[in-house]
Design a protein around this motif. Sequence first.
Motif, short mmCIF file in Angstrom:
data_model
loop_
_atom_site.label_atom_id
_atom_site.label_comp_id
_atom_site.label_asym_id
_atom_site.label_seq_id
_atom_site.Cartn_x
_atom_site.Cartn_y
_atom_site.Cartn_z
N SER A 78 0.84 -1.21 0.00
CA SER A 78 0.00 0.00 0.00
C SER A 78 0.87 1.25 0.00
N CYS A 79 1.99 1.18 -0.72
CA CYS A 79 2.86 2.35 -0.82
C CYS A 79 2.26 3.40 -1.74
N LEU A 80 1.39 2.97 -2.65
CA LEU A 80 0.64 3.85 -3.55
C LEU A 80 1.51 4.52 -4.62
N ALA A 81 2.72 3.99 -4.83
CA ALA A 81 3.54 4.51 -5.93
C ALA A 81 2.82 4.31 -7.26
N CYS A 82 2.03 3.25 -7.34
CA CYS A 82 1.28 2.99 -8.58
C CYS A 82 0.29 4.11 -8.89
N MET A 83 -0.27 4.73 -7.84
CA MET A 83 -1.22 5.81 -8.07
C MET A 83 -0.54 7.06 -8.61
N THR A 84 0.71 7.27 -8.19
CA THR A 84 1.47 8.40 -8.72
C THR A 84 1.82 8.17 -10.18
N THR A 85 2.11 6.91 -10.53
CA THR A 85 2.54 6.57 -11.88
C THR A 85 1.39 6.46 -12.87
N CYS A 86 0.23 6.01 -12.40
CA CYS A 86 -0.88 5.66 -13.29
C CYS A 86 -1.38 6.85 -14.11
N PRO A 87 -1.39 6.75 -15.44
CA PRO A 87 -1.87 7.86 -16.28
C PRO A 87 -3.40 7.92 -16.35
N SER A 88 -4.07 6.88 -15.85
CA SER A 88 -5.53 6.80 -15.96
C SER A 88 -6.25 7.15 -14.68
N GLY A 89 -5.50 7.48 -13.63
CA GLY A 89 -6.13 7.88 -12.38
C GLY A 89 -6.80 6.74 -11.62
N VAL A 90 -6.27 5.52 -11.74
CA VAL A 90 -6.85 4.39 -11.01
C VAL A 90 -6.58 4.57 -9.52
N HIS A 91 -7.65 4.61 -8.73
CA HIS A 91 -7.51 4.83 -7.28
C HIS A 91 -7.30 3.48 -6.61
N TYR A 92 -6.08 2.99 -6.74
CA TYR A 92 -5.75 1.66 -6.25
C TYR A 92 -5.97 1.54 -4.73
N MET A 93 -5.76 2.61 -3.98
CA MET A 93 -5.89 2.56 -2.53
C MET A 93 -7.27 2.08 -2.10
N HIS A 94 -8.32 2.67 -2.66
CA HIS A 94 -9.67 2.26 -2.28
C HIS A 94 -9.97 0.83 -2.73
N LEU A 95 -9.39 0.43 -3.85
CA LEU A 95 -9.62 -0.92 -4.34
C LEU A 95 -8.98 -1.96 -3.43
N VAL A 96 -7.72 -1.77 -3.09
CA VAL A 96 -7.05 -2.76 -2.25
C VAL A 96 -7.60 -2.74 -0.83
N ASP A 97 -8.07 -1.58 -0.36
CA ASP A 97 -8.71 -1.54 0.96
C ASP A 97 -9.98 -2.40 0.97
N HIS A 98 -10.76 -2.29 -0.11
CA HIS A 98 -11.97 -3.11 -0.23
C HIS A 98 -11.60 -4.59 -0.28
N ALA A 99 -10.56 -4.92 -1.04
CA ALA A 99 -10.15 -6.32 -1.15
C ALA A 99 -9.73 -6.88 0.20
N ARG A 100 -9.02 -6.10 0.96
CA ARG A 100 -8.57 -6.57 2.28
C ARG A 100 -9.74 -6.78 3.22
N ALA A 101 -10.70 -5.89 3.19
CA ALA A 101 -11.88 -6.06 4.03
C ALA A 101 -12.67 -7.30 3.60
N TYR A 102 -12.76 -7.52 2.30
CA TYR A 102 -13.46 -8.70 1.78
C TYR A 102 -12.74 -9.98 2.21
N ILE A 103 -11.42 -9.99 2.13
CA ILE A 103 -10.65 -11.15 2.56
C ILE A 103 -10.82 -11.39 4.05
N GLU A 104 -10.76 -10.34 4.83
CA GLU A 104 -10.91 -10.48 6.28
C GLU A 104 -12.26 -11.10 6.64
N GLU A 105 -13.28 -10.77 5.86
CA GLU A 105 -14.63 -11.27 6.15
C GLU A 105 -14.85 -12.68 5.62
#
Length: 429
Positions: A78-105
């Motif tokens: 969750s370093c979010l370097a990908c969000m700085t690099t991404c030319p399409s504005g993919v908000h990876y942080m919210h996506l991986v946060d959702h994935a982690r909550a889904y996995i936890e459940e």
Amino acid sequence: MQTTFTEAQLQKPDTARSNQILRACVHCGFCTATCPTYQVLGDELDSPRGRIYLIKDMLENERVPDETTVKHIDRCLSCLACMTTCPSGVHYMHLVDHARAYIEENYDRPWSDRALRWLLARILPYPGRFRLALLGAKIGRPFARVLPDPRLRAMLEMAPKQIPPVSRNDDPQSFAAQAPRRKRVALMTGCAQKALNTDINDATIRLLTRLGCEVVVAKGAGCCGALTHHMGKTDESHASAVGNIRAWTAEMAGDGLDAIVINTSGCGTTVKDYGHMFRNDPLAQDAAKVSAIAMDISELLMTLDLPEGPDTGLTVAYHAACSLQHGQKIKTHPKTLLKRAGFTVAEPADSHLCCGSAGTYNLMQPEISGQLKARKVRTLEAVKPDVIAAGNIGCMMQIGSGTGVPVVHTVELLDWASGGPKPRALTAE
């Protein structure tokens, strides 16, 4: 990216948000160039693009997460370097946060994983408990080599040689401005930082009051919730956040606040996201108000006319914490402030790459974290600094455990340059 979520699935706010994020991805792969785990492991599934495919498949099919998916999601910093690099504005942080909550459940982790995550969630956000745990780790450190689990060894080895005494400045109270008052700000004193290094908050209070700020430590404020949030423990993270939202909105409703100042950038990224986290909650309006005035200490200092200082003769290697440069998009402020205060600032090569701390990552993924730490220390030492400065306690502990160069918080240097005491890490030389 095409998605096939049903209308029923899209009724869930988190799924609807993930659908938006997935559709923004164009598979370009730019993110792989700046992903630390991909660089270390060389596996497409350990890149943001690979993880996005895994998350999409898991969420669309509402399937029980498999071991492979969990392994690669867990390896994300969750370093979010990908969000700085991404030319399409993919908000990876919210996506991986959702994935982690889904996995936890939905995923039944091995008992050792469950026990470790339970332990971390019950200790790190609570300064008193964490302090006791650090004392225990200090005693147990000589036995670290005989422990079979590298994660337990990492927990023992993280304990600092000296555990600072409790600072009463962290108690709820107000500190009057030492110059004509310009702002009234709430200082987030944090959780782990209060046990690991009390000098940071003390320096922040001295510096801000000297520059005309009344500084309030609000009653009821505590852990920001980031540590449990990144483990997918949503109920626990939100409970911590609620305490902060209520404490700070009470101050807003009272004598008012111009800012909520945060000197741990990992916390700052989370607090600035409270508006999103609580967007469908009765506290949505209050959470949005908090996020709107949350500021990293460097952001606030840029508004306060920090006095120029004479040349100190010291070269500072500035480590850009991921949560600050990628999470909050703050890249130049700390360097500008250090130069203004009279320091020579040097940046290491590959400054966009993570040091491997990443909250609890260095405890749960010690092997990968160790490789990232070694690389970061090499690049920092290569600029031959007198001192290393960072804006995040996790980075400071991580880097400090791998180098003999003193490591301090940026605000400690700025406080010293404008009349405060010399940072303890420098006096110990």
